[in-house]
Every structure is written in structure tokens, then in C-alpha cells.
Design a protein around this motif. Structure first.
Motif, PDB file in Angstrom:
ATOM      1  N   GLU A 112      41.351  65.284  44.430  1.00 28.39           N
ATOM      2  CA  GLU A 112      42.057  65.826  45.397  1.00 28.39           C
ATOM      3  C   GLU A 112      42.082  64.686  46.678  1.00 28.39           C
ATOM      4  O   GLU A 112      40.592  64.741  47.822  1.00 28.39           O
ATOM      5  CB  GLU A 112      40.102  66.110  46.014  1.00 28.39           C
ATOM      6  N   MET A 113      42.947  63.679  46.747  1.00 29.53           N
ATOM      7  CA  MET A 113      43.228  63.331  47.703  1.00 29.53           C
ATOM      8  C   MET A 113      43.424  63.634  49.384  1.00 29.53           C
ATOM      9  O   MET A 113      43.774  64.389  49.523  1.00 29.53           O
ATOM     10  CB  MET A 113      44.725  62.544  47.569  1.00 29.53           C
ATOM     11  N   THR A 114      42.872  62.857  50.282  1.00 28.98           N
ATOM     12  CA  THR A 114      42.194  62.345  51.778  1.00 28.98           C
ATOM     13  C   THR A 114      41.310  64.736  52.138  1.00 28.98           C
ATOM     14  O   THR A 114      41.734  64.822  53.450  1.00 28.98           O
ATOM     15  CB  THR A 114      43.827  63.420  52.658  1.00 28.98           C
ATOM     16  N   LYS A 115      41.206  65.286  51.122  1.00 28.44           N
ATOM     17  CA  LYS A 115      40.243  66.107  51.231  1.00 28.44           C
ATOM     18  C   LYS A 115      38.356  65.283  51.053  1.00 28.44           C
ATOM     19  O   LYS A 115      38.177  64.598  51.612  1.00 28.44           O
ATOM     20  CB  LYS A 115      39.812  67.040  50.560  1.00 28.44           C
ATOM     21  N   LEU A 116      37.823  66.539  51.877  1.00 30.98           N
ATOM     22  CA  LEU A 116      36.691  66.418  51.583  1.00 30.98           C
ATOM     23  C   LEU A 116      36.319  65.411  50.228  1.00 30.98           C
ATOM     24  O   LEU A 116      34.593  64.338  50.349  1.00 30.98           O
ATOM     25  CB  LEU A 116      35.202  67.038  52.044  1.00 30.98           C
ATOM     26  N   HIS A 117      36.174  65.948  49.170  1.00 34.77           N
ATOM     27  CA  HIS A 117      35.519  65.129  47.718  1.00 34.77           C
ATOM     28  C   HIS A 117      36.388  64.598  46.936  1.00 34.77           C
ATOM     29  O   HIS A 117      36.791  64.336  46.007  1.00 34.77           O
ATOM     30  CB  HIS A 117      35.471  66.501  47.094  1.00 34.77           C
ATOM     31  N   GLU A 118      36.755  63.893  48.291  1.00 30.33           N
ATOM     32  CA  GLU A 118      38.645  62.710  47.251  1.00 30.33           C
ATOM     33  C   GLU A 118      37.546  61.692  46.451  1.00 30.33           C
ATOM     34  O   GLU A 118      36.821  61.207  46.672  1.00 30.33           O
ATOM     35  CB  GLU A 118      38.265  61.938  48.333  1.00 30.33           C
ATOM     36  N   GLU A 119      38.208  61.590  45.628  1.00 33.82           N
ATOM     37  CA  GLU A 119      37.079  60.312  44.464  1.00 33.82           C
ATOM     38  C   GLU A 119      38.449  59.925  43.423  1.00 33.82           C
ATOM     39  O   GLU A 119      39.822  60.278  43.028  1.00 33.82           O
ATOM     40  CB  GLU A 119      36.285  61.083  43.306  1.00 33.82           C
ATOM     41  N   CYS A 120      38.001  58.341  43.255  1.00 32.73           N
ATOM     42  CA  CYS A 120      39.731  57.960  41.925  1.00 32.73           C
ATOM     43  C   CYS A 120      38.462  56.978  41.136  1.00 32.73           C
ATOM     44  O   CYS A 120      37.212  56.154  41.555  1.00 32.73           O
ATOM     45  CB  CYS A 120      40.508  57.057  42.827  1.00 32.73           C
ATOM     46  N   ARG A 121      38.332  57.779  39.629  1.00 31.18           N
ATOM     47  CA  ARG A 121      37.601  57.160  38.746  1.00 31.18           C
ATOM     48  C   ARG A 121      38.683  56.708  37.979  1.00 31.18           C
ATOM     49  O   ARG A 121      39.938  56.613  37.617  1.00 31.18           O
ATOM     50  CB  ARG A 121      37.110  58.918  38.190  1.00 31.18           C
ATOM     51  N   THR A 122      38.225  55.210  37.083  1.00 32.10           N
ATOM     52  CA  THR A 122      39.152  54.534  36.525  1.00 32.10           C
ATOM     53  C   THR A 122      38.041  54.465  35.236  1.00 32.10           C
ATOM     54  O   THR A 122      36.967  54.292  35.039  1.00 32.10           O
ATOM     55  CB  THR A 122      39.424  52.903  36.986  1.00 32.10           C
ATOM     56  N   GLY A 123      38.584  53.617  33.964  1.00 31.73           N
ATOM     57  CA  GLY A 123      38.054  53.912  33.266  1.00 31.73           C
ATOM     58  C   GLY A 123      39.078  54.051  31.637  1.00 31.73           C
ATOM     59  O   GLY A 123      40.549  54.196  32.002  1.00 31.73           O
ATOM     60  N   THR A 124      38.454  54.100  30.273  1.00 36.22           N
ATOM     61  CA  THR A 124      39.814  54.656  29.104  1.00 36.22           C
ATOM     62  C   THR A 124      39.929  56.380  29.222  1.00 36.22           C
ATOM     63  O   THR A 124      38.699  56.603  29.518  1.00 36.22           O
ATOM     64  CB  THR A 124      38.500  53.676  28.241  1.00 36.22           C
ATOM     65  N   ALA A 125      40.922  55.885  28.387  1.00 34.81           N
ATOM     66  CA  ALA A 125      40.805  57.749  28.228  1.00 34.81           C
ATOM     67  C   ALA A 125      38.644  58.737  27.607  1.00 34.81           C
ATOM     68  O   ALA A 125      38.489  59.366  27.935  1.00 34.81           O
ATOM     69  CB  ALA A 125      41.795  58.166  27.143  1.00 34.81           C
ATOM     70  N   GLU A 126      38.744  57.467  26.159  1.00 36.12           N
ATOM     71  CA  GLU A 126      37.244  57.909  26.072  1.00 36.12           C
ATOM     72  C   GLU A 126      36.229  57.653  27.038  1.00 36.12           C
ATOM     73  O   GLU A 126      35.594  58.860  27.374  1.00 36.12           O
ATOM     74  CB  GLU A 126      36.897  56.710  25.089  1.00 36.12           C
TER      75      GLU A 126
END
Length: 287
Positions: free
Chosen positions: A200-214
Motif C-alpha cells: 500500500e505504498m503512499t496510501k494511508l495504511h502503507e507498511e514495509c515489513r522485513t524478515g525471512t520467508a518463515e
């Protein structure tokens, strides 16, 4: 076509006939550029994927223009007619969101327009792939944009396997319903790599979550995602270092296995890139 200087603006109240490739917002309507607005105001018509989507944007900008549908299903005769119109009309090309031709229809139109000698210019702006890359924290000196992963499981894994040895951050678009399945495939084929999900880039609920696939599978299974997604995968660790233990493992495996099987087995044990191990297995077998 003569280049425009840094202080020159080729978009005036009256546009020269030709093709104007205009980037549109990927979410936040405030991201439309002033130059893009002027082009939309001055053009003779807009070629777009979905007239309803583009119609909403033009209504927001208080602009009224003829809208011509141009998408993956458009026929060659429609493209020919559109290119011919550019001899006397200024045509703007937009996608539903973001920069046209980036995982969107349009390259055939541009190629045909170029072959016909049409004046073509690009008005840059929002692009989800670049926005996702900038917030992900992934290495960005080299990256490969690969569009959408295939829908079918085997094709998806084959595509990831083909890109496994690319020494660059991999960037994909993905849909919310397919995200967990794609993460599962990444975990199987590119085990151990860091992944970012930019949503949801540039939108109200934008998020970027990182980690392993699991990690990400667990999160998005518990919290089913919504919206548009940019999926980023960190590059491999680099070239396979000299490692006598790895060589010994490969030699032992090659006694009973094909090089591809040996590489797969050692990759699972060592966590190293399977393609690099496969190349090393071929060297060892021929030595």
C-alpha cells in the motif's frame, strides 16, 4: 528530437503532436506532478488501461478529455489507429497507477510510435517498484525488476530458480491473495535470504515489513494482507568462497549423484547458493 535543457518545459498550453508518457499516482493523488497536470490539460486525448480509473483521476483534477482504452487486449488495428492519430494530435499514455510500461501495457505502442517517427517524451513520476526499493533497506546499487511471479506453483519456483544466481536485489509485484504462496516458494528456492514486503505504498495504511520467508508467512497468515504489494528479495551472499569442506561434500555427493542433485543436497546442508554450488560441482566433476 532535440534535448530539452534543465530549465526548459516542453509542456505548454498547446502540445506538439506526439506521444506523452505520463506517470500517475500509485495511491496518494498529491503525487501527480505539475508537469503531468499541464500535459493532461493540454492534450487531445488520453490512452488508458481502464477509462473508469483514469476518469476518476481526471475528475479529481477537474480535467475533461476524450479517453481511449488501450490495454493488453487491444488489437493491432487499434494501436495502428492510435499511432496514426499522433501525427496531428497530442496523445497522453497513462496506466491505472504509476509509470506506464513498468509491468503495464504500452511498450508495443511506444515501439510502433517510434517506428513511425512520432515525437515521444516521458513525464516521470511515481513508480511502486522504486518506492518499495527506497523504503526496504535492501541493497539498491543493483536491482532486477521482474514483474509479477507466475501464478502456478511450478512456474513460480522455476522463475525464482532462474534468478537465484543474480547478484542484485530482486523486485517483484504481487497481489495480496498470492503473497503467502509466493513467500513459501521463496523460502524453498532462496532459503535464508532477507525479504521485504512493501504494501500500500503512499496510501494511508502503507507498511514495509522485513524478515525471512518463515517470519513473513507467519505474520501474513495471521494477518491476511490487502492492497498492492512490492516484494523484494536480498541478493545472494556473493561468489562462493574457497571452502574445502564444501568441495569435499560435493565430491562425496558426486560419487552417487548428478551435479544438480549434489548441488541441491549441499545447498540444503550448507545454506549456500545452489546455482553457485552447481557450477562448482561441474568444475569438480571435470577436474
Amino acid at each position: 528530437m532535440p534535448a530539452n535543457g534543465p530549465d526548459q518545459d516542453p509542456v505548454h498550453k498547446v502540445l506538439e503532436p506526439g506521444l506523452y508518457i505520463v506517470a500517475t499516482p500509485i495511491g496518494n493523488l498529491g503525487d501527480i506532478t505539475l508537469r503531468s497536470i499541464r500535459a493532461l490539460e493540454a492534450c487531445d486525448g488520453v490512452a488508458c488501461e481502464d477509462t473508469r480509473v483514469t476518469g476518476k483521476l481526471l475528475k479529481h483534477l477537474n480535467i475533461s478529455k476524450p479517453l481511449w482504452r488501450y490495454n493488453d487486449h487491444s488489437e493491432a488495428k487499434d494501436r495502428k489507429r492510435l499511432v496514426e492519430s499522433m501525427a496531428s494530435r497530442a496523445v497522453v499514455l497513462v496506466s491505472d497507477a504509476g509509470t506506464p510500461l513498468v509491468s503495464d501495457p504500452g511498450y508495443r505502442l511506444v515501439a510502433d510510435a517510434r517506428a513511425a517517427g512520432v515525437m515521444i517524451t516521458s513525464l516521470p513520476g511515481p513508480c511502486a517498484a522504486i518506492a518499495g526499493l527506497t523504503v526496504s533497506g535492501m541493497p539498491n546499487d543493483r536491482f532486477l525488476f521482474a514483474g509479477f511471479l507466475p501464478v502456478k506453483e511450478k512456474a513460480r519456483r522455476d522463475a525464482l530458480d532462474e534468478l537465484a544466481g543474480v547478484d542484485a536485489t530482486l523486485v517483484f509485484y504481487e497481489t495480496a491473495p498470492r503473497l503467502v504462496r509466493s513467500l513459501d516458494a521463496i523460502g524453498a528456492v532462496l532459503s535464508g535470504r532477507s525479504i521485504a514486503v512493501a504494501r500500500e505504498m503512499t496510501k494511508l495504511h502503507e507498511e514495509c515489513r522485513t524478515g525471512t520467508a518463515e517470519d513473513l508467512i507467519a505474520h501474513y497468515t495471521a494477518h491476511p494482507p490487502k492492497g498492492e504489494i512490492v516484494l523484494l528479495i536480498a541478493p545472494p551472499n556473493g561468489t562462493l568462497p574457497d571452502d574445502m569442506n564444501t568441495d569435499e561434500m560435493l565430491r562425496d555427493a558426486l560419487a552417487d549423484m548428478k551435479p544438480s542433485q549434489a548441488a541441491g543436497m549441499v545447498a540444503k546442508v550448507s545454506g549456500k547458493d545452489r546455482k553457485l554450488l552447481y557450477a562448482r560441482a561441474l568444475e569438480l566433476r571435470s577436474s
